[in-house]
Design a protein around this motif. Sequence first.
Motif, PDB file in Angstrom:
ATOM      1  N   PHE A  60     -43.988 -20.999 -32.221  1.00 31.91           N
ATOM      2  CA  PHE A  60     -43.066 -21.181 -31.107  1.00 31.91           C
ATOM      3  C   PHE A  60     -43.794 -21.680 -29.859  1.00 31.91           C
ATOM      4  CE2 PHE A  60     -40.959 -18.379 -34.027  1.00 31.91           C
ATOM      5  CZ  PHE A  60     -39.626 -18.780 -33.973  1.00 31.91           C
ATOM      6  N   SER A  61     -43.042 -22.327 -28.987  1.00 36.75           N
ATOM      7  CA  SER A  61     -43.619 -22.966 -27.803  1.00 36.75           C
ATOM      8  C   SER A  61     -43.934 -21.949 -26.715  1.00 36.75           C
ATOM      9  CB  SER A  61     -42.638 -24.015 -27.260  1.00 36.75           C
ATOM     10  OG  SER A  61     -41.563 -23.373 -26.576  1.00 36.75           O
ATOM     11  N   SER A  62     -44.429 -22.455 -25.608  1.00 34.76           N
ATOM     12  CA  SER A  62     -44.746 -21.599 -24.468  1.00 34.76           C
ATOM     13  C   SER A  62     -43.571 -21.493 -23.495  1.00 34.76           C
ATOM     14  CB  SER A  62     -45.969 -22.142 -23.727  1.00 34.76           C
ATOM     15  OG  SER A  62     -45.730 -23.470 -23.276  1.00 34.76           O
ATOM     16  N   SER A  63     -42.404 -22.002 -23.857  1.00 34.70           N
ATOM     17  CA  SER A  63     -41.241 -21.955 -22.970  1.00 34.70           C
ATOM     18  C   SER A  63     -40.731 -20.517 -22.844  1.00 34.70           C
ATOM     19  CB  SER A  63     -40.122 -22.846 -23.512  1.00 34.70           C
ATOM     20  OG  SER A  63     -39.565 -22.291 -24.693  1.00 34.70           O
ATOM     21  N   THR A  64     -40.002 -20.248 -21.781  1.00 31.82           N
ATOM     22  CA  THR A  64     -39.468 -18.905 -21.565  1.00 31.82           C
ATOM     23  C   THR A  64     -38.384 -18.558 -22.579  1.00 31.82           C
ATOM     24  OG1 THR A  64     -37.912 -19.803 -19.935  1.00 31.82           O
ATOM     25  CG2 THR A  64     -39.993 -18.907 -19.102  1.00 31.82           C
ATOM     26  N   GLU A  65     -37.774 -19.593 -23.177  1.00 29.75           N
ATOM     27  CA  GLU A  65     -36.706 -19.345 -24.156  1.00 29.75           C
ATOM     28  C   GLU A  65     -37.234 -19.073 -25.552  1.00 29.75           C
ATOM     29  OE1 GLU A  65     -36.901 -22.144 -22.319  1.00 29.75           O
ATOM     30  OE2 GLU A  65     -35.385 -21.740 -20.760  1.00 29.75           O
ATOM     31  N   ALA A  66     -38.528 -19.265 -25.777  1.00 32.22           N
ATOM     32  CA  ALA A  66     -39.085 -19.171 -27.126  1.00 32.22           C
ATOM     33  C   ALA A  66     -38.846 -17.803 -27.749  1.00 32.22           C
ATOM     34  CB  ALA A  66     -40.580 -19.485 -27.092  1.00 32.22           C
ATOM     35  N   ARG A  67     -38.950 -16.751 -26.956  1.00 32.21           N
ATOM     36  CA  ARG A  67     -38.787 -15.392 -27.471  1.00 32.21           C
ATOM     37  C   ARG A  67     -37.391 -15.182 -28.063  1.00 32.21           C
ATOM     38  NH1 ARG A  67     -40.250 -11.536 -23.008  1.00 32.21           N
ATOM     39  NH2 ARG A  67     -41.625 -13.212 -22.304  1.00 32.21           N
ATOM     40  N   TYR A  68     -36.387 -15.848 -27.498  1.00 32.18           N
ATOM     41  CA  TYR A  68     -35.024 -15.690 -28.004  1.00 32.18           C
ATOM     42  C   TYR A  68     -34.844 -16.398 -29.346  1.00 32.18           C
ATOM     43  CZ  TYR A  68     -34.075 -14.010 -23.295  1.00 32.18           C
ATOM     44  OH  TYR A  68     -34.106 -13.294 -22.132  1.00 32.18           O
ATOM     45  N   PHE A  69     -35.430 -17.573 -29.463  1.00 32.93           N
ATOM     46  CA  PHE A  69     -35.394 -18.276 -30.744  1.00 32.93           C
ATOM     47  C   PHE A  69     -36.102 -17.446 -31.815  1.00 32.93           C
ATOM     48  CE2 PHE A  69     -34.565 -21.913 -27.974  1.00 32.93           C
ATOM     49  CZ  PHE A  69     -33.619 -22.623 -28.696  1.00 32.93           C
ATOM     50  N   ALA A  70     -37.231 -16.833 -31.448  1.00 34.47           N
ATOM     51  CA  ALA A  70     -37.975 -16.015 -32.411  1.00 34.47           C
ATOM     52  C   ALA A  70     -37.163 -14.786 -32.816  1.00 34.47           C
ATOM     53  CB  ALA A  70     -39.318 -15.590 -31.815  1.00 34.47           C
ATOM     54  N   ALA A  71     -36.529 -14.135 -31.842  1.00 35.12           N
ATOM     55  CA  ALA A  71     -35.742 -12.939 -32.136  1.00 35.12           C
ATOM     56  C   ALA A  71     -34.543 -13.247 -33.014  1.00 35.12           C
ATOM     57  CB  ALA A  71     -35.278 -12.289 -30.835  1.00 35.12           C
ATOM     58  N   ALA A  72     -34.089 -14.498 -32.996  1.00 36.19           N
ATOM     59  CA  ALA A  72     -32.949 -14.883 -33.837  1.00 36.19           C
ATOM     60  C   ALA A  72     -33.294 -14.807 -35.322  1.00 36.19           C
ATOM     61  CB  ALA A  72     -32.491 -16.296 -33.479  1.00 36.19           C
ATOM     62  N   VAL A  73     -34.573 -14.900 -35.651  1.00 38.13           N
ATOM     63  CA  VAL A  73     -34.987 -14.872 -37.064  1.00 38.13           C
ATOM     64  C   VAL A  73     -34.628 -13.536 -37.714  1.00 38.13           C
ATOM     65  CG1 VAL A  73     -36.940 -15.047 -38.658  1.00 38.13           C
ATOM     66  CG2 VAL A  73     -36.781 -16.593 -36.688  1.00 38.13           C
ATOM     67  N   PRO A  74     -35.068 -12.390 -37.175  1.00 38.12           N
ATOM     68  CA  PRO A  74     -34.634 -11.127 -37.780  1.00 38.12           C
ATOM     69  C   PRO A  74     -33.138 -10.877 -37.627  1.00 38.12           C
ATOM     70  CG  PRO A  74     -35.875 -10.704 -35.771  1.00 38.12           C
ATOM     71  CD  PRO A  74     -36.053 -12.148 -36.093  1.00 38.12           C
ATOM     72  N   LEU A  75     -32.544 -11.346 -36.533  1.00 34.87           N
ATOM     73  CA  LEU A  75     -31.113 -11.111 -36.340  1.00 34.87           C
ATOM     74  C   LEU A  75     -30.285 -11.834 -37.398  1.00 34.87           C
ATOM     75  CD1 LEU A  75     -30.705 -11.212 -32.457  1.00 34.87           C
ATOM     76  CD2 LEU A  75     -30.671  -9.224 -33.969  1.00 34.87           C
ATOM     77  N   LEU A  76     -30.701 -13.039 -37.775  1.00 37.68           N
ATOM     78  CA  LEU A  76     -29.996 -13.758 -38.837  1.00 37.68           C
ATOM     79  C   LEU A  76     -30.072 -12.984 -40.150  1.00 37.68           C
ATOM     80  CD1 LEU A  76     -31.077 -17.438 -38.054  1.00 37.68           C
ATOM     81  CD2 LEU A  76     -28.781 -16.458 -37.837  1.00 37.68           C
ATOM     82  N   GLN A  77     -31.230 -12.397 -40.422  1.00 39.40           N
ATOM     83  CA  GLN A  77     -31.351 -11.555 -41.610  1.00 39.40           C
ATOM     84  C   GLN A  77     -30.507 -10.292 -41.452  1.00 39.40           C
ATOM     85  OE1 GLN A  77     -32.829 -12.729 -44.294  1.00 39.40           O
ATOM     86  NE2 GLN A  77     -33.350 -14.550 -43.088  1.00 39.40           N
ATOM     87  N   GLY A  78     -30.342  -9.845 -40.201  1.00 41.41           N
ATOM     88  CA  GLY A  78     -29.530  -8.676 -39.936  1.00 41.41           C
ATOM     89  C   GLY A  78     -28.067  -8.894 -40.315  1.00 41.41           C
ATOM     90  N   PHE A  79     -27.551 -10.088 -40.022  1.00 40.05           N
ATOM     91  CA  PHE A  79     -26.177 -10.402 -40.416  1.00 40.05           C
ATOM     92  C   PHE A  79     -26.021 -10.313 -41.929  1.00 40.05           C
ATOM     93  CE2 PHE A  79     -26.159 -13.043 -36.365  1.00 40.05           C
ATOM     94  CZ  PHE A  79     -25.412 -12.105 -35.655  1.00 40.05           C
ATOM     95  N   ARG A  80     -27.024 -10.798 -42.639  1.00 40.61           N
ATOM     96  CA  ARG A  80     -26.995 -10.734 -44.105  1.00 40.61           C
ATOM     97  C   ARG A  80     -27.009  -9.285 -44.581  1.00 40.61           C
ATOM     98  NH1 ARG A  80     -31.596 -10.607 -47.473  1.00 40.61           N
ATOM     99  NH2 ARG A  80     -31.162 -11.113 -49.651  1.00 40.61           N
ATOM    100  N   VAL A  81     -27.869  -8.475 -43.982  1.00 47.15           N
ATOM    101  CA  VAL A  81     -27.966  -7.062 -44.363  1.00 47.15           C
ATOM    102  C   VAL A  81     -26.663  -6.326 -44.086  1.00 47.15           C
ATOM    103  CG1 VAL A  81     -29.070  -4.874 -43.726  1.00 47.15           C
ATOM    104  CG2 VAL A  81     -30.472  -6.895 -44.175  1.00 47.15           C
ATOM    105  N   VAL A  82     -26.054  -6.584 -42.929  1.00 46.19           N
ATOM    106  CA  VAL A  82     -24.786  -5.938 -42.587  1.00 46.19           C
ATOM    107  C   VAL A  82     -23.690  -6.370 -43.564  1.00 46.19           C
ATOM    108  CG1 VAL A  82     -22.946  -5.825 -40.862  1.00 46.19           C
ATOM    109  CG2 VAL A  82     -25.332  -5.594 -40.159  1.00 46.19           C
ATOM    110  N   ALA A  83     -23.654  -7.658 -43.891  1.00 45.39           N
ATOM    111  CA  ALA A  83     -22.634  -8.157 -44.813  1.00 45.39           C
ATOM    112  C   ALA A  83     -22.755  -7.493 -46.185  1.00 45.39           C
ATOM    113  CB  ALA A  83     -22.747  -9.671 -44.945  1.00 45.39           C
ATOM    114  N   ILE A  84     -23.992  -7.325 -46.651  1.00 43.36           N
ATOM    115  CA  ILE A  84     -24.200  -6.683 -47.952  1.00 43.36           C
ATOM    116  C   ILE A  84     -23.928  -5.191 -47.859  1.00 43.36           C
ATOM    117  CG2 ILE A  84     -25.917  -6.163 -49.733  1.00 43.36           C
ATOM    118  CD1 ILE A  84     -27.288  -8.817 -48.990  1.00 43.36           C
ATOM    119  N   GLY A  85     -24.398  -4.568 -46.784  1.00 44.82           N
ATOM    120  CA  GLY A  85     -24.238  -3.129 -46.628  1.00 44.82           C
ATOM    121  C   GLY A  85     -22.792  -2.689 -46.483  1.00 44.82           C
ATOM    122  N   THR A  86     -21.966  -3.539 -45.876  1.00 47.17           N
ATOM    123  CA  THR A  86     -20.557  -3.198 -45.699  1.00 47.17           C
ATOM    124  C   THR A  86     -19.697  -3.636 -46.875  1.00 47.17           C
ATOM    125  OG1 THR A  86     -20.210  -5.278 -44.485  1.00 47.17           O
ATOM    126  CG2 THR A  86     -20.684  -3.284 -43.192  1.00 47.17           C
TER     127      THR A  86
END
Length: 287
Positions: free
Chosen positions: A88-114
């Motif tokens: 990821f880049s040195s931009s201030t927004e980079a942390r949000y793009f990175a955090a989206a990676v586990p969150l996308l997997q989180g949607f999958r986990v919630v969909a399966i879990g429910t």
Amino acid sequence: MSAATNATAASNASGTEGAPWLVRYLEDALGDGCLRDAGAMVAASLGALAWFTVFDFLTTRGWLEGGLSRKLIHVSSGSLFMLTWLLFSSSTEARYFAAAVPLLQGFRVVAIGTGLVTSYTSVRSMSRKGDRRELLGGPLFYIVVTALVTVIFWRTSPVGVTALSLMVGGDGIADIVGRRFGKGNPLPLPFDTSKSFAGSAAMFLGGYGLALCLTLLFNCMEYMDLEAGAAAWRLAVIAAAATVVEALPVGDFIDDNITVPLTALVVGGLVFQRWIEAAAAAAVAAV
């Protein structure tokens, strides 16, 4: 003008002159902005999905027991995710793009879990007893904590890196070692006989080792500014505190994926106060 000259000019323009060669190389190759971050997010997300698919396949074939698969995913996915922060880049927004990676997997986990999505292989590889609802407990806490620590602390704080390292590398390895080498141990923990000294030793060594390696890596990349010796003993203090908390018989009331990183953040805030303040300022600036 030669390609080398162009690369040097681009590096100087982006403010990376004098930065470590890998930082300069990545910025020359990938740029330093939202487009790079979006690409890194997609690549890391696809890599994570492929990684989970490997464990699903191994579990389905019977080559890997479900409980062991769950902990190997626990250890490896978080460790690999933190390594992708280099993309990821040195931009201030980079942390949000990175955090989206586990969150996308989180949607999958919630969909399966429910039960919205049926995936018996994923349930077997990520649960203890084969119950899809288990995914809404520990695995989901793991994902949420990973995303929050990424956004708040990012790769510039040893406190955040240590908290995640103890959760993924410490707690995960403690369970693997404790279940396989702690059985029949004549010296179980006095306050919780279901846990062993072998597991607690693995918790400390695994979490501390991963935290030290990643902290030194990000320090070498100049995302942090640490003195190695001073950082090493501070990391050991944090790891020791998290190891004690992980050993306490509170698992029936609150998940280790919450207590371990929370302890690391609290103790880390005491021994790395300057970096807590810097992380808070950076998080506010990124909003």
